[in-house]
Design an enzyme around this catalytic site. Structure first.
Site, short mmCIF file in Angstrom:
data_model
loop_
_atom_site.label_atom_id
_atom_site.label_comp_id
_atom_site.label_asym_id
_atom_site.label_seq_id
_atom_site.Cartn_x
_atom_site.Cartn_y
_atom_site.Cartn_z
N HIS A 43 0.80 -1.22 0.00
CA HIS A 43 0.00 0.00 0.00
C HIS A 43 0.84 1.27 0.00
O HIS A 43 0.28 2.37 -0.09
CB HIS A 43 -0.92 0.00 1.23
CG HIS A 43 -0.18 0.06 2.54
ND1 HIS A 43 0.63 -0.97 2.96
CD2 HIS A 43 -0.11 1.01 3.50
CE1 HIS A 43 1.15 -0.65 4.13
NE2 HIS A 43 0.73 0.54 4.48
N CYS A 44 2.16 1.16 0.09
CA CYS A 44 3.01 2.36 0.23
C CYS A 44 3.90 2.60 -0.98
O CYS A 44 3.79 3.62 -1.65
CB CYS A 44 3.87 2.24 1.48
SG CYS A 44 2.97 2.40 3.03
N ILE A 45 4.82 1.69 -1.22
CA ILE A 45 5.90 1.94 -2.18
C ILE A 45 5.39 2.21 -3.60
O ILE A 45 5.90 3.10 -4.28
CB ILE A 45 6.91 0.78 -2.18
CG1 ILE A 45 7.40 0.49 -0.75
CG2 ILE A 45 8.11 1.13 -3.06
CD1 ILE A 45 8.00 1.68 -0.05
N VAL B 214 2.75 3.67 -4.43
CA VAL B 214 1.79 4.78 -4.41
C VAL B 214 2.45 6.09 -3.96
O VAL B 214 2.34 7.13 -4.62
CB VAL B 214 0.62 4.45 -3.48
CG1 VAL B 214 -0.30 5.64 -3.29
CG2 VAL B 214 -0.17 3.25 -4.01
N ASP B 215 3.13 6.06 -2.84
CA ASP B 215 3.57 7.28 -2.17
C ASP B 215 4.47 8.19 -3.01
O ASP B 215 4.31 9.42 -2.96
CB ASP B 215 4.28 6.93 -0.86
CG ASP B 215 3.36 6.19 0.10
OD1 ASP B 215 2.16 6.13 -0.18
OD2 ASP B 215 3.86 5.68 1.12
#
Length: 440
Positions: free
Chosen positions: A274-276, A278-279
């Site tokens: 959910h992070c890499i 997207v962020d």
């Protein structure tokens, strides 16, 4: 310090301070547990009836998260889960842990932050603390969340308090839990920052105050951009060294012997979670407002997004070398979670790999030691509901190839190599060379 703020600090110190966590997923659930474990009354709020009902029965819907402290709090009347947002009025602190995805054009999608903040606004009362934990671009808390919350006449720093504290969860990491991961806190104003700092220090081992919410937002993005860029670098090195006849994992083993100036990142079939994935695009998008094009970040994104194509190409080439066409080939995909030892499929590289293989006519099945059934997927709905098959010698022997996408520890990789005619390894499971193994 005014009397209202003094009273809030006093009640917080006595644990007479109800914490509402909105979004009981991979971030919100561990956060609720951390506060319940320290004796706080906790309210878990989520629109998902399934999650709320599971928690109401004392069951965890995330296999890697132990909810024992919530069960104790539930038995003592200090925890309840609900879909009723009106109950936010009970809370002294409202912690927002909602998704912040990107859309099909890699633009920030803040609809969950916006809709949740609007729901809080409609129930906001004087004296409450609101904290956003979702990863987002610098200025979201100041510009978006604050403006929505103040629409009904209440004022930040006077009537209510607002801060940002980024989540730093690492699912599957046995060394660190929510309460032991250092926490950053930045307030929209000084009073908000001090209250949020006191709240988190009551439940988290180490809490670090930063200058403001924007610094905390930027720090979180920097952490994940650092990882994204280095993952892209090592993935590009994998492709380069493969052309040179070199094994990237052997090269990394050698480089990692240096005790300083080198930090190891391992290549793979693409990024996930959910992070890499997207962020970095949140900062890239926001930077354009200031006339900056962050080319380094965008290049890393391009490399990581395309890694699944490289893996599929290596598989097809390996089949061709064995006089087998991709169309009709029986391939077992090993692992569909985005990383090892978790049951989280969000943004997993397995799904673009599956999509591309099925377009080529591959007869595809999968085994995942953690994912029994593929959950509903926003981007790949065609895979929802497919179930993991048992990894038997018969299944392996009947395949034309096994493709390792996620290297869960629970898999017997010796048995895989023994029974499968071909193994395409995108995770470096098998060191050295073997005639049955193709590194990807």
């Amino acid at each position: 310090m005014d009397s209202t703020l003094s009273e809030l600090h006093a009640r917080l110190a006595q644990r007479n301070f109800k914490v509402a966590v909105v979004g009981m997923g991979y971030v919100g659930l561990p956060l609720a547990i951390a506060f319940a474990e320290r004796g706080f009354p906790v309210l878990g709020v989520d629109l998902d009836v399934f999650k709320v009902n599971k928690l109401g029965r004392g069951e965890s819907y995330l296999r890697h998260i132990e909810i024992g402290p919530l069960l104790v709090a539930q038995a003592e009347g200090r925890f309840s889960a609900t879909t009723d947002f009106d109950r936010l009025a009970e809370a002294d602190a409202i912690l927002l842990c909602v998704p912040t995805p990107v859309d099909a054009h890699q633009q920030p999608d803040l609809r969950f932050v916006r809709s949740t903040t609007e729901a809080v606004r409609d129930r906001l009362r004087p004296g409450q603390l609101v904290v956003l934990e979702s990863t987002t671009y610098p200025g979201t808390t100041d510009e978006l969340v604050r403006s929505i919350l103040e629409e009904r006449g209440l004022e930040v720093g006077k009537d209510f308090y607002l801060a940002y504290s980024p989540e730093r969860e690492d699912p599957g990491n046995a060394r660190f839990a929510t309460s032991s991961i250092p926490k950053l806190v930045g307030g929209v104003d000084a009073a908000s920052g001090e209250l949020a700092l006191a709240l988190y220090r009551a439940a988290i081992r180490e809490v670090i105050a930063v200058g403001n919410a924007r610094v905390a937002e930027a720090a979180k993005l920097t952490e994940n951009i650092f990882r994204a860029v280095n993952i892209a670098l090592v993935n590009e090195l994998k492709v380069t060294f493969d052309r040179m006849g070199l094994d990237i994992w052997e090269v990394l083993d050698a480089a990692a012997t240096k005790p300083f100036g080198f930090m190891r990142f391992n290549p793979g079939p693409g990024w996930g979670g959910h992070c890499i994935p997207v962020d970095p695009f949140y900062l890239s998008w926001k930077a354009r407002e200031f006339g900056v094009t962050p080319k380094f970040i965008e290049l890393a994104g391009e490399i990581n997004i395309r890694m699944h194509e490289y893996v599929v190409t290596k598989l097809v080439q390996a089949l061709n070398q064995r006089s087998k066409a991709a169309k009709g080939a029986r391939v077992v995909l090993l692992g569909i979670a985005y990383k090892k030892n978790v049951d989280d499929c969000r943004e997993s590289p397995a799904f673009p790999i599956m999509e591309q293989l099925e377009r080529l006519g591959v007869d595809l099945c999968f085994h995942d030691a953690r994912v029994v059934e593929i959950p509903p997927l926003r981007e790949w709905p065609q895979f929802t509901g497919r179930r993991s098959l048992d990894l038997t010698p018969t299944l392996l022997a009947a395949s034309d190839a096994v493709l390792i996408v996620t290297d869960h520890d629970a898999v017997d990789y010796g048995a895989v190599l023994e029974h499968a005619p071909l193994v395409v390894d995108s995770r470096g499971v098998y060191p050295g060379t073997n005639p049955k193994v193709v590194k990807a």
